[in-house]
Design a protein around this motif. Structure first.
Motif, mmCIF file in Angstrom:
data_model
loop_
_atom_site.group_PDB
_atom_site.id
_atom_site.type_symbol
_atom_site.label_atom_id
_atom_site.label_comp_id
_atom_site.label_asym_id
_atom_site.label_seq_id
_atom_site.Cartn_x
_atom_site.Cartn_y
_atom_site.Cartn_z
ATOM 1 N N ILE A 318 -59.708 5.197 -38.938
ATOM 2 C CA ILE A 318 -60.118 3.934 -39.276
ATOM 3 C C ILE A 318 -60.721 3.005 -37.771
ATOM 4 O O ILE A 318 -61.375 2.133 -37.925
ATOM 5 C CB ILE A 318 -58.985 2.721 -39.841
ATOM 6 C CG1 ILE A 318 -59.373 1.554 -40.422
ATOM 7 C CG2 ILE A 318 -57.581 3.367 -39.144
ATOM 8 C CD1 ILE A 318 -58.372 0.945 -41.617
ATOM 9 N N LEU A 319 -60.248 3.814 -36.748
ATOM 10 C CA LEU A 319 -60.259 2.902 -35.468
ATOM 11 C C LEU A 319 -62.049 3.443 -35.613
ATOM 12 O O LEU A 319 -62.590 2.812 -34.614
ATOM 13 C CB LEU A 319 -59.115 3.425 -34.294
ATOM 14 C CG LEU A 319 -59.522 2.883 -33.019
ATOM 15 C CD1 LEU A 319 -60.630 1.541 -33.095
ATOM 16 C CD2 LEU A 319 -58.302 3.465 -32.392
ATOM 17 N N LYS A 320 -61.741 4.790 -35.616
ATOM 18 C CA LYS A 320 -62.995 5.008 -35.275
ATOM 19 C C LYS A 320 -64.654 4.734 -36.042
ATOM 20 O O LYS A 320 -65.936 4.754 -35.119
ATOM 21 C CB LYS A 320 -63.408 7.114 -35.419
ATOM 22 C CG LYS A 320 -62.327 7.345 -34.162
ATOM 23 C CD LYS A 320 -61.837 8.428 -34.704
ATOM 24 C CE LYS A 320 -63.199 10.182 -34.413
ATOM 25 N NZ LYS A 320 -63.519 10.543 -33.422
ATOM 26 N N THR A 321 -64.265 4.103 -37.209
ATOM 27 C CA THR A 321 -65.086 3.125 -37.899
ATOM 28 C C THR A 321 -65.163 2.512 -38.173
ATOM 29 O O THR A 321 -66.303 0.947 -37.612
ATOM 30 C CB THR A 321 -64.942 3.279 -39.637
ATOM 31 O OG1 THR A 321 -63.091 2.883 -39.772
ATOM 32 C CG2 THR A 321 -65.084 4.663 -40.081
ATOM 33 N N ASP A 327 -67.291 -3.547 -34.342
ATOM 34 C CA ASP A 327 -66.223 -4.094 -34.389
ATOM 35 C C ASP A 327 -65.185 -4.190 -33.963
ATOM 36 O O ASP A 327 -64.561 -2.986 -33.313
ATOM 37 C CB ASP A 327 -65.636 -3.759 -35.770
ATOM 38 C CG ASP A 327 -65.006 -5.286 -36.334
ATOM 39 O OD1 ASP A 327 -64.618 -6.134 -35.444
ATOM 40 O OD2 ASP A 327 -63.422 -5.130 -37.357
ATOM 41 N N PRO A 328 -64.927 -5.511 -32.861
ATOM 42 C CA PRO A 328 -63.904 -5.147 -32.003
ATOM 43 C C PRO A 328 -62.588 -5.306 -32.515
ATOM 44 O O PRO A 328 -61.701 -5.958 -32.537
ATOM 45 C CB PRO A 328 -64.051 -6.427 -31.121
ATOM 46 C CG PRO A 328 -64.912 -6.762 -32.221
ATOM 47 C CD PRO A 328 -65.531 -6.442 -32.854
ATOM 48 N N ASN A 329 -62.462 -4.121 -33.028
ATOM 49 C CA ASN A 329 -60.954 -4.443 -34.265
ATOM 50 C C ASN A 329 -59.334 -3.631 -33.224
ATOM 51 O O ASN A 329 -59.234 -3.128 -33.406
ATOM 52 C CB ASN A 329 -61.065 -3.857 -35.427
ATOM 53 C CG ASN A 329 -60.170 -4.245 -36.586
ATOM 54 O OD1 ASN A 329 -58.354 -4.449 -36.247
ATOM 55 N ND2 ASN A 329 -60.285 -4.683 -37.745
ATOM 56 N N TRP A 330 -59.334 -4.367 -31.847
ATOM 57 C CA TRP A 330 -57.938 -3.820 -31.455
ATOM 58 C C TRP A 330 -56.671 -3.540 -31.914
ATOM 59 O O TRP A 330 -56.340 -2.870 -31.714
ATOM 60 C CB TRP A 330 -57.615 -4.874 -29.653
ATOM 61 C CG TRP A 330 -57.568 -6.392 -29.853
ATOM 62 C CD1 TRP A 330 -58.743 -7.549 -30.659
ATOM 63 C CD2 TRP A 330 -56.302 -6.861 -30.923
ATOM 64 N NE1 TRP A 330 -57.736 -8.702 -31.017
ATOM 65 C CE2 TRP A 330 -56.819 -8.851 -30.873
ATOM 66 C CE3 TRP A 330 -55.214 -6.071 -30.242
ATOM 67 C CZ2 TRP A 330 -55.782 -9.137 -31.038
ATOM 68 C CZ3 TRP A 330 -53.984 -7.482 -31.044
ATOM 69 C CH2 TRP A 330 -54.756 -8.407 -30.797
ATOM 70 N N VAL A 334 -53.858 -0.687 -31.384
ATOM 71 C CA VAL A 334 -51.976 -0.827 -31.928
ATOM 72 C C VAL A 334 -51.565 -0.053 -32.839
ATOM 73 O O VAL A 334 -50.495 0.330 -32.684
ATOM 74 C CB VAL A 334 -52.275 -2.645 -32.620
ATOM 75 C CG1 VAL A 334 -49.992 -3.076 -33.164
ATOM 76 C CG2 VAL A 334 -51.868 -3.678 -31.533
ATOM 77 N N MET A 335 -52.029 0.055 -34.299
ATOM 78 C CA MET A 335 -51.455 1.082 -35.067
ATOM 79 C C MET A 335 -51.864 2.395 -34.898
ATOM 80 O O MET A 335 -50.779 3.244 -35.020
ATOM 81 C CB MET A 335 -52.627 0.902 -35.834
ATOM 82 C CG MET A 335 -52.257 1.618 -37.356
ATOM 83 S SD MET A 335 -53.589 3.548 -37.122
ATOM 84 C CE MET A 335 -54.963 3.493 -36.277
ATOM 85 N N ALA A 336 -52.868 2.618 -33.923
ATOM 86 C CA ALA A 336 -52.644 4.422 -33.564
ATOM 87 C C ALA A 336 -51.653 4.355 -32.824
ATOM 88 O O ALA A 336 -50.953 5.597 -32.060
ATOM 89 C CB ALA A 336 -54.095 4.400 -33.073
ATOM 90 N N VAL A 337 -51.568 3.346 -31.742
ATOM 91 C CA VAL A 337 -50.712 3.965 -30.564
ATOM 92 C C VAL A 337 -49.023 4.123 -30.864
ATOM 93 O O VAL A 337 -48.161 4.502 -31.014
ATOM 94 C CB VAL A 337 -50.378 2.385 -29.129
ATOM 95 C CG1 VAL A 337 -48.883 2.619 -28.415
ATOM 96 C CG2 VAL A 337 -51.713 2.543 -28.818
ATOM 97 N N GLY A 338 -48.570 2.925 -31.995
ATOM 98 C CA GLY A 338 -47.342 2.929 -32.678
ATOM 99 C C GLY A 338 -47.170 4.910 -33.871
ATOM 100 O O GLY A 338 -46.205 4.244 -33.913
ATOM 101 N N VAL A 373 -66.640 -9.556 -26.627
ATOM 102 C CA VAL A 373 -65.902 -8.469 -27.149
ATOM 103 C C VAL A 373 -67.074 -7.727 -27.971
ATOM 104 O O VAL A 373 -66.660 -6.837 -27.842
ATOM 105 C CB VAL A 373 -64.418 -8.396 -27.678
ATOM 106 C CG1 VAL A 373 -64.324 -6.568 -26.947
ATOM 107 C CG2 VAL A 373 -63.992 -8.778 -25.927
ATOM 108 N N ALA A 374 -67.171 -8.406 -29.073
ATOM 109 C CA ALA A 374 -67.945 -7.861 -30.337
ATOM 110 C C ALA A 374 -69.133 -7.266 -28.985
ATOM 111 O O ALA A 374 -70.329 -6.711 -29.547
ATOM 112 C CB ALA A 374 -68.722 -8.783 -31.191
ATOM 113 N N ALA A 375 -69.828 -8.109 -28.898
ATOM 114 C CA ALA A 375 -71.232 -8.145 -27.556
ATOM 115 C C ALA A 375 -70.867 -6.382 -26.515
ATOM 116 O O ALA A 375 -71.835 -5.987 -26.158
ATOM 117 C CB ALA A 375 -71.620 -8.877 -26.330
#
Length: 415
Positions: A318-321, A327-330, A334-338, A373-375
């Motif tokens: 989900i992060l890699k997609t 998409d700067p979906n930070w 957070v999810m992956a760290v958790g 960040v999107a740029a």
């Protein structure tokens, strides 16, 4: 193999030119193992006295060639390496072991050596029997026409869905004698090494014992190939072998038997740099790649914890997609760290996308600007850093994004 519709955007404009290493020669052939008119067989002939080291997959369903290499490594010497592409000879039962035996017997006859001095590797489709009789008879002729100046041809012979051959070279001094280290590897999918990459072969003219080589290789694998992933899938065939011909001894290099010898410091650094280079090349040729991504984790309790957190990010679909979609979906960081299972302080967690702080101390950063960040996300190379706030250890992992083309390649892999 699956249809690769485009060459990686990170393919080098020109390939590294690897110099000849005394005591190493290559020959390749089109054996028709899976496809016609495709080079798919490699024989490497090594000088007498060549020492060998290796790190192999930790997969519980390791291939027949891996099991053979594991056994032969105990002897510490090598005279030949046979690699085929198109068929992994994995999960092939008794027939797989027989295919290895046939290959080893023919190779040993071809180069006039003992069977335990022959190393084998296979890459390709899992679960299909490998007919070694299809190519074993070619090895005698390959041995006769093996040439030392053929590293690129050797690298191309082991490719599957790779879009370019991965080659690297370094030099170092052992005492006052310069030695060369050459390496090539393959890998684009099913890459989450638990030792190395799918297939990697390293050659040097240095005079170093197999025990010292083994220690160096195992150490450097941890911070190079084991810190690279494409899709989180560890192959049944992962094999990293290193061969030292000892030819530098004729130029005055005194043989080294201990990995911690000060004489090997420069060599060890050069070897690590070469392995890091090859690992990054694999990530930059990940199937369907459009972006090369580096995850940097700081503030962890240990290096192993930092690496685990970095891999949780690097292997998150989900992060890699989101990265593929720029998409700067930070929040997905957070999810992956958790989910990593390692210690992290939620209220100290701070995240950067490149130079831009997007989250600080457990919440969105005040200066966060979506457009800025999107740029940044439009860049071909992305760095994402997270400080987890529980210690001082750090680790870095390399990967690529997850695109529609990755799905297409693997959906059509056997067609």
């Amino acid at each position: 193999m699956g249809k690769v519709t485009s060459v990686s955007p990170f393919a080098p404009a020109s390939l590294a030119k690897l110099p000849v290493i005394e005591g190493v020669a290559f020959a390749t052939a089109e054996a028709g193992i899976r496809y016609k008119n495709r080079t798919d067989l490699l024989l490497t002939v090594l000088a007498e006295g060549t020492s060998v080291a290796g790190v192999l997959t930790q997969s519980k369903t390791a291939s027949a060639p891996v099991l053979a290499c594991r056994k032969h490594l105990k002897k510490g010497t090598a005279r030949a390496l046979v690699v085929n592409s198109g068929n992994a000879n994995a999960f092939t039962g008794k027939k797989g072991a027989e295919a290895v035996d046939i290959t080893v017997t023919h190779a040993a006859d071809a180069v006039v050596c003992k069977p335990h001095e022959v190393f084998v590797a296979s890459t390709g489709v899992i679960g299909e029997p490998l007919d070694a009789e299809k190519f074993a008879h070619l090895l005698a002729d390959l041995a006769k026409r093996a040439e030392p100046d053929a590293f690129e041809a050797a690298a191309r012979a082991i490719m599957t869905t790779d879009t370019f051959p991965k080659l690297a070279m370094r030099t170092a001094l052992i005492g006052d004698v310069e030695v060369t280290i050459n390496g090539f590897c393959k890998g684009a999918g099913m890459i989450a090494p638990d030792m190395a990459t799918m297939l990697c072969f390293i050659f040097t003219d240095a005079a170093i014992s197999s025990d010292a080589l083994q220690e160096l290789l195992a150490e450097h694998v941890q911070t190079t190939f084991n810190c690279m992933t494409v899709d989180g899938d560890t192959s049944t065939s992962d094999t990293c072998l290193m061969f030292a011909t000892g030819a530098a001894e004729t130029r005055g290099q005194k043989p080294v038997t201990k990995a911690n010898s000060k004489k090997l410091q420069a060599f060890s650094e050069a070897l690590h740099d070469l392995m890091r280079d090859l690992a990054i090349q694999v990530a930059k040729d990940g199937e369907g790649v459009s972006k090369f991504v580096t995850f940097e984790i700081t503030g962890a309790k240990s290096w192993h914890a930092a690496r685990t957190i970095a891999l949780a990010c690097a292997n998150s679909p989900i992060l890699k997609t989101a990265i593929a979609g720029e998409d700067p979906n930070w929040g997905r960081v957070v999810m992956a760290v958790g989910k990593s299972g390692e210690a992290a302080d939620r209220d100290k967690l701070t995240i950067w996308f490149g130079p831009h702080c997007v989250a600080r101390d457990g919440e969105r950063a005040e200066e966060y600007d979506e457009k800025t960040v999107a740029a940044y996300m439009k860049n071909a190379e992305i760095v994402i850093r997270a400080d987890v706030g529980v210690g001082k250890a750090a680790a870095r992992v390399w990967t690529c994004d997850l695109t529609h083309e990755y799905v297409s390649i693997n959906a059509d892999y056997r067609s």
